[in-house]
Design a protein around this motif. Structure first.
Motif, PDB file in Angstrom:
ATOM      1  N   SER A  64       6.808   9.561  -7.480  1.00  0.00           N
ATOM      2  CA  SER A  64       6.005   9.411  -6.268  1.00  0.00           C
ATOM      3  C   SER A  64       6.666  10.070  -5.068  1.00  0.00           C
ATOM      4  O   SER A  64       5.993  10.682  -4.229  1.00  0.00           O
ATOM      5  CB  SER A  64       5.756   7.928  -5.987  1.00  0.00           C
ATOM      6  N   ALA A 335      -0.099   9.250   5.822  1.00  0.00           N
ATOM      7  CA  ALA A 335      -0.565   7.966   5.274  1.00  0.00           C
ATOM      8  C   ALA A 335      -0.777   6.942   6.382  1.00  0.00           C
ATOM      9  O   ALA A 335      -1.761   6.187   6.376  1.00  0.00           O
ATOM     10  CB  ALA A 335       0.437   7.444   4.249  1.00  0.00           C
ATOM     11  N   HIS A 344      -7.257   1.680   5.342  1.00  0.00           N
ATOM     12  CA  HIS A 344      -6.602   1.880   4.053  1.00  0.00           C
ATOM     13  C   HIS A 344      -6.199   3.355   3.981  1.00  0.00           C
ATOM     14  O   HIS A 344      -6.609   4.161   4.819  1.00  0.00           O
ATOM     15  CB  HIS A 344      -7.535   1.536   2.887  1.00  0.00           C
ATOM     16  N   SER A 345      -5.420   3.692   2.983  1.00  0.00           N
ATOM     17  CA  SER A 345      -4.975   5.071   2.843  1.00  0.00           C
ATOM     18  C   SER A 345      -5.072   5.504   1.385  1.00  0.00           C
ATOM     19  O   SER A 345      -4.339   5.008   0.525  1.00  0.00           O
ATOM     20  CB  SER A 345      -3.528   5.232   3.330  1.00  0.00           C
ATOM     21  N   ALA A 346      -5.955   6.456   1.125  1.00  0.00           N
ATOM     22  CA  ALA A 346      -6.059   7.022  -0.216  1.00  0.00           C
ATOM     23  C   ALA A 346      -4.800   7.809  -0.560  1.00  0.00           C
ATOM     24  O   ALA A 346      -4.387   7.870  -1.725  1.00  0.00           O
ATOM     25  CB  ALA A 346      -7.296   7.919  -0.302  1.00  0.00           C
ATOM     26  N   ALA A 348      -1.745   7.056   0.382  1.00  0.00           N
ATOM     27  CA  ALA A 348      -0.744   6.079  -0.041  1.00  0.00           C
ATOM     28  C   ALA A 348      -1.006   5.619  -1.471  1.00  0.00           C
ATOM     29  O   ALA A 348      -0.066   5.457  -2.266  1.00  0.00           O
ATOM     30  CB  ALA A 348      -0.736   4.886   0.911  1.00  0.00           C
ATOM     31  N   ASP A 349      -2.265   5.410  -1.820  1.00  0.00           N
ATOM     32  CA  ASP A 349      -2.591   5.026  -3.192  1.00  0.00           C
ATOM     33  C   ASP A 349      -2.176   6.126  -4.170  1.00  0.00           C
ATOM     34  O   ASP A 349      -1.623   5.848  -5.245  1.00  0.00           O
ATOM     35  CB  ASP A 349      -4.093   4.762  -3.322  1.00  0.00           C
ATOM     36  N   GLN A 350      -2.430   7.360  -3.793  1.00  0.00           N
ATOM     37  CA  GLN A 350      -2.099   8.497  -4.661  1.00  0.00           C
ATOM     38  C   GLN A 350      -0.606   8.565  -4.933  1.00  0.00           C
ATOM     39  O   GLN A 350      -0.179   8.898  -6.042  1.00  0.00           O
ATOM     40  CB  GLN A 350      -2.582   9.780  -3.987  1.00  0.00           C
ATOM     41  N   TRP A 351       0.194   8.248  -3.915  1.00  0.00           N
ATOM     42  CA  TRP A 351       1.651   8.355  -4.052  1.00  0.00           C
ATOM     43  C   TRP A 351       2.307   7.025  -4.428  1.00  0.00           C
ATOM     44  O   TRP A 351       3.535   6.926  -4.425  1.00  0.00           O
ATOM     45  CB  TRP A 351       2.249   8.846  -2.734  1.00  0.00           C
ATOM     46  N   LYS A 352       1.489   6.011  -4.734  1.00  0.00           N
ATOM     47  CA  LYS A 352       2.029   4.674  -5.042  1.00  0.00           C
ATOM     48  C   LYS A 352       2.945   4.187  -3.919  1.00  0.00           C
ATOM     49  O   LYS A 352       3.976   3.541  -4.154  1.00  0.00           O
ATOM     50  CB  LYS A 352       2.775   4.669  -6.382  1.00  0.00           C
ATOM     51  N   GLU A 356       1.615  -3.044   2.396  1.00  0.00           N
ATOM     52  CA  GLU A 356       1.334  -4.450   2.153  1.00  0.00           C
ATOM     53  C   GLU A 356       1.212  -5.195   3.479  1.00  0.00           C
ATOM     54  O   GLU A 356       1.644  -4.714   4.526  1.00  0.00           O
ATOM     55  CB  GLU A 356       2.446  -5.079   1.314  1.00  0.00           C
TER      56      GLU A 356
END
Length: 358
Positions: A64, A335, A344-346, A348-352, A356
């Motif tokens: 990541s 992000a 939210h951030s796609a 951030a999801d992509q990079w794990k 929180e």
């Protein structure tokens, strides 16, 4: 972010300056509180080598972070283009070298790079180079090394030029800058508070720890390197990062400690002798600076973003960039901007990348 916001940023290191400028350029009101001065004396970013080497770093970090580094390599030219002051940036790749007695360690390193590329085929393939190819890449090194690896596309920038250029741009955007003014998140009144204090946030982020790094800055008129060089070694994998004016940042050591005392004799001897083994011209170099700094690191050695849910104003903490600050800062920036705009951030999801609420 449909309407202008009032924003407060705690910490004016690399992350704080990048975020402050992005918010100011978007039309928001920005004020920055920094415990140190405008020269970023207490920031890990001032001491860093500022290498942008996702594949080379993959030997010691997660996929990541490598992906975030790929994003950073694309974004840095865009971010630098927005600055009025010049910032040295180049993408001449990374040269990996080793002495014959360290061939086994080099083989292990090569296997790690291969494993990374299997997961991320978009990374350029490392190229095995012999003595003649090394001399072609770095004529001043010559045929001192029999073999190595060339990692194309990797880059670097001048960290101190960048910090100064960001400061100039913040001043031009009339960002309200408060030096020698430490603040806690609850001291602030704004729509958003962004905590970019690094180790200064340990009181609010349990588990955040310091990892000490030690570097030398050398002036070596007799050395001409076109790209960062890394020397594989089982105990202290050395890096030499060239800067403008025949200045070189030489480092290797990582110590689990928040000790900011001067560099040890042992560390300085190891760094200097390893640099000399790469290029004899370092024997006549002048030591400009011996620096130590501690990098903010979370328990898993990965970066994270978190929102303090019970706080008003909204508080977002950005931390844990560890030794990858310049490599991943643009990804962290994008992000965060996406998160505060959309909730939210796609990316951030992509990079794990952990975002929180606590």
């Amino acid at each position: 972010m449909a309407k202008p916001l009032t924003t407060t940023i705690l910490g004016a290191g690399l992350m704080g300056r990048l975020l402050a400028l992005a918010l100011a350029r978007a039309g928001h009101t920005v004020q920055v509180f920094e415990a140190g001065g405008p020269e970023a004396e207490g920031a890990a970013a001032r001491v860093a080598a500022a290498m942008l080497a996702p594949l080379a770093e993959s030997a010691i970090t997660e996929t990541s972070v490598v992906q975030m580094g790929q994003h950073g390599l694309l974004r840095w030219p865009e971010l630098i283009a927005q600055l009025d002051a010049p910032v040295f940036f180049q993408q001449n790749g990374t040269l990996i070298l080793w002495h014959r007695q360290d061939a086994a360690e080099a083989t292990r390193f090569g296997h790690q790079l291969t494993a990374t590329r299997q997961q991320l085929p978009s990374l350029p393939a490392p190229q095995a180079v012999d003595a003649a190819a090394i001399a072609d890449l770095e004529p001043s090194i010559g045929t001192r090394f029999a073999q190595g690896l060339y990692l194309p596309g990797e880059g670097q920038l001048d960290n101190r030029q960048l910090l100064a250029a960001l400061l100039l741009q913040l001043q031009k955007h009339r960002v309200d800058l408060h030096w020698h003014s430490p603040r806690e998140p609850l001291d602030c009144r704004a729509d958003w508070v962004f905590d970019c204090r690094g180790l200064g946030a340990r009181g609010q982020w349990p588990g955040l720890r310091a990892v000490r790094g030690e570097v030398l800055r050398l002036h070596a008129p007799g050395v001409d390197l076109r790209r960062p060089v890394r020397l594989v070694h089982p105990r202290y994998p050395l890096y030499i990062a060239p800067k403008p004016g025949n200045v070189f940042v030489v480092g290797a050591t990582e110590i689990e400690s928040d000790d900011l005392s001067p560099m040890s004799v042992r560390s300085s001897l190891e760094l200097l002798s390893a640099a000399y083994s790469v290029h004899s011209g370092f024997g006549e170099a002048r030591i400009l600076e011996s620096s130590t700094q501690c990098r903010p690191t979370l328990p898993n050695n990965l970066p994270a973003i978190r929102q303090l849910s019970a706080q008003a104003p909204r508080v977002l903490q950005i931390n844990g960039l560890y030794r990858h600050g310049f490599l991943i800062a643009p990804a962290m920036l994008d992000a965060v901007l996406e998160f505060i705009e959309k909730g939210h951030s796609a990316l951030a999801d992509q990079w794990k990348l952990a975002i929180e609420t606590v």
